[in-house]
Motif scaffolding. Structure first.
Motif, PDB file in Angstrom:
ATOM      1  N   HIS A 150      -1.549   4.423  -0.759  1.00 29.20           N
ATOM      2  CA  HIS A 150      -1.877   3.831   0.538  1.00 29.20           C
ATOM      3  C   HIS A 150      -0.667   3.831   1.468  1.00 29.20           C
ATOM      4  CE1 HIS A 150      -5.942   2.436  -0.517  1.00 29.20           C
ATOM      5  NE2 HIS A 150      -5.449   2.284  -1.725  1.00 29.20           N
TER       6      HIS A 150
ATOM      7  N   ARG B 171       2.420   2.929   1.108  1.00 27.35           N
ATOM      8  CA  ARG B 171       3.406   1.862   1.030  1.00 27.35           C
ATOM      9  C   ARG B 171       4.650   2.392   0.330  1.00 27.35           C
ATOM     10  NH1 ARG B 171      -1.623  -1.445  -0.061  1.00 27.35           N
ATOM     11  NH2 ARG B 171      -1.594  -0.361  -2.068  1.00 27.35           N
TER      12      ARG B 171
ATOM     13  N   ASP C  81      -2.325  -2.893  -8.522  1.00 30.62           N
ATOM     14  CA  ASP C  81      -3.587  -3.150  -7.822  1.00 30.62           C
ATOM     15  C   ASP C  81      -3.189  -3.605  -6.426  1.00 30.62           C
ATOM     16  OD1 ASP C  81      -6.088  -3.714  -6.934  1.00 30.62           O
ATOM     17  OD2 ASP C  81      -6.505  -5.330  -8.357  1.00 30.62           O
ATOM     18  N   GLY C  82      -3.168  -2.676  -5.480  1.00 30.21           N
ATOM     19  CA  GLY C  82      -2.614  -2.966  -4.165  1.00 30.21           C
ATOM     20  C   GLY C  82      -1.114  -3.149  -4.256  1.00 30.21           C
ATOM     21  N   THR C  83      -0.636  -4.316  -3.868  1.00 35.73           N
ATOM     22  CA  THR C  83       0.806  -4.581  -3.889  1.00 35.73           C
ATOM     23  C   THR C  83       1.227  -5.426  -5.079  1.00 35.73           C
ATOM     24  OG1 THR C  83       0.572  -6.573  -2.522  1.00 35.73           O
ATOM     25  CG2 THR C  83       0.879  -4.474  -1.375  1.00 35.73           C
TER      26      THR C  83
END
Length: 386
Positions: free
Chosen positions: A247, A249, A330-332
């Motif tokens: 994503h 980041r 999981d994401g950040t």
């Protein structure tokens, strides 16, 4: 000879191709994401979190007998460029059979301590400009230069004259940082160290102890905290790993001193605490203005250099720790506690790079003066991971 006029024309073409991703789009913000770019060769976002445990299997050895390997960059098609920290040479290593071709040496490299030829990157528009970027230590500073790579020339003479895009990064016997990479916004990022002078990490006027973000020409870019500065964030001890997740980041690994090594989620203008803080705040104390790491390790277990993103996880190479760490995301946030693989099997691990198929290239670092080389060192291993 590499003429300046040709470089300017090629750089202009690069910026035009990048304009659709850097102009008018989302800019890096306080939450960490960098501007996105469709068509990236990096693994895309997964629809679900990766498994908690995962796996690592060595499926081959691509190359052996490498001298102080440090920087690695993937060429279109999958071959690797590998730099030798202590000799200043850059090699091309064929991904299918490990065939080595020397491109040439980077002029001006002054090895010593932790300095020398460090990070490598190929431009975001390599198919147009054929530019290879190198971060290296000279007699006076650390700097970033680019060279035109011409594979049609004889081996050993395939690099054009260096065109310096950024100079004046402080150098030291230790903590020279050195990792460089082009982000999904087609801008050039560099991780630097504070050279052992702790105060430089908090000095926003210094390029030391920072992550830098610049155009391919080495100029400040829109979205940086200060319009006239390439400084993107600050408060780092020694950054040697940069990677973007699915994503967009930006993540960075950092050497601690005596207490905690760190994996950080990077955001524009953030202060990561060094030397005022090492690792997470005790008791979850907030309000200090410092950003806590997402994960931390004892230096004896990690001392991280390169990182890569693949299969939903950050993979972190450990030097002193002599192991490969997996941090599933999981994401950040981590899905589970970091897990170590290959502990002590191949010695010090310097660089890890994600291939386009989601496998990893892992480079050992036993000939760097601090390891114990064995027959065949240093080597590049091919890993299948989940």
């Amino acid at each position: 000879m590499q003429h300046r006029s040709l470089t300017v024309v090629l750089a202009a073409a690069s910026l035009l191709l990048a304009a659709g991703c850097s102009a008018g789009g989302a800019q890096p913000g306080k939450d960490g994401p960098s501007p996105g770019a469709k068509g990236s060769a990096r693994p895309g976002p997964s629809s679900s979190a990766p498994p908690a445990k995962g796996s690592v299997r060595v499926i081959g050895t691509l190359a052996t007998g490498l001298d102080s390997p440090w920087g690695v960059a993937l060429l279109p098609g999958g071959d690797l460029l590998v730099g030798s920290r202590d000799t200043g040479k850059i090699y091309r290593i064929a991904a299918d059979d490990g065939r080595k071709t020397v491109l040439g040496s980077v002029p001006g490299v002054s090895p010593g301590g932790e300095g020398g030829l460090l990070g490598l990157a190929v431009s975001a528009t390599f198919g147009v400009d054929h530019q290879v970027y190198a971060y290296f230590t000279t007699e006076s500073d650390n700097r970033i230069a680019r060279m035109i790579y011409d594979a049609k020339r004889p081996a050993g003479d395939q690099l054009g004259a260096p065109d310096t895009v950024l100079r004046g990064i402080p150098k030291g016997h230790i903590h020279n940082g050195g990792r460089i990479a082009f982000g999904p916004d087609k801008m050039l990022y560099a991780g630097t160290g504070e050279t052992g002078d702790k105060g430089l990490a908090q000095d926003k006027e210094s390029l030391a102890g920072k992550i830098l973000r610049m155009t391919p020409d080495g100029e400040p870019v829109h979205g940086n905290p200060e319009a006239d500065s390439v400084v993107y964030d600050y408060g780092h001890r020694n950054v040697q790993g940069l990677a973007w997740d699915g994503h967009d980041r930006l993540w960075a690994s950092e050497f601690g001193q005596d207490t905690w090594d760190e994996l950080n989620l990077i955001g524009s203008g953030r202060n990561y605490g060094w030397p005022e803080r090492e690792g997470k705040a005790e008791g979850g104390a907030g309000g200090s203005g410092f950003t806590d790491p997402v994960a931390q390790w004892k230096p004896s277990d990690a001392s991280p250099s390169g990182i890569a993103y693949a299969k939903g996880s950050i993979w972190m190479a450990g030097l002193r720790g002599e192991r490969l760490w997996r941090i599933p995301l999981d994401g950040t946030k981590p899905v589970a506690a970091p897990r170590a693989f290959l502990k002590g099997t191949y010695g010090r691990l310097r660089t890890v790079v994600a291939a386009e198929d989601g496998s990893l290239w892992l480079v050992t670092g036993n000939t760097d003066g601090r390891g114990e080389p064995h027959k065949g060192d240093d080597r590049i291993l091919h890993l299948k991971v989940t």
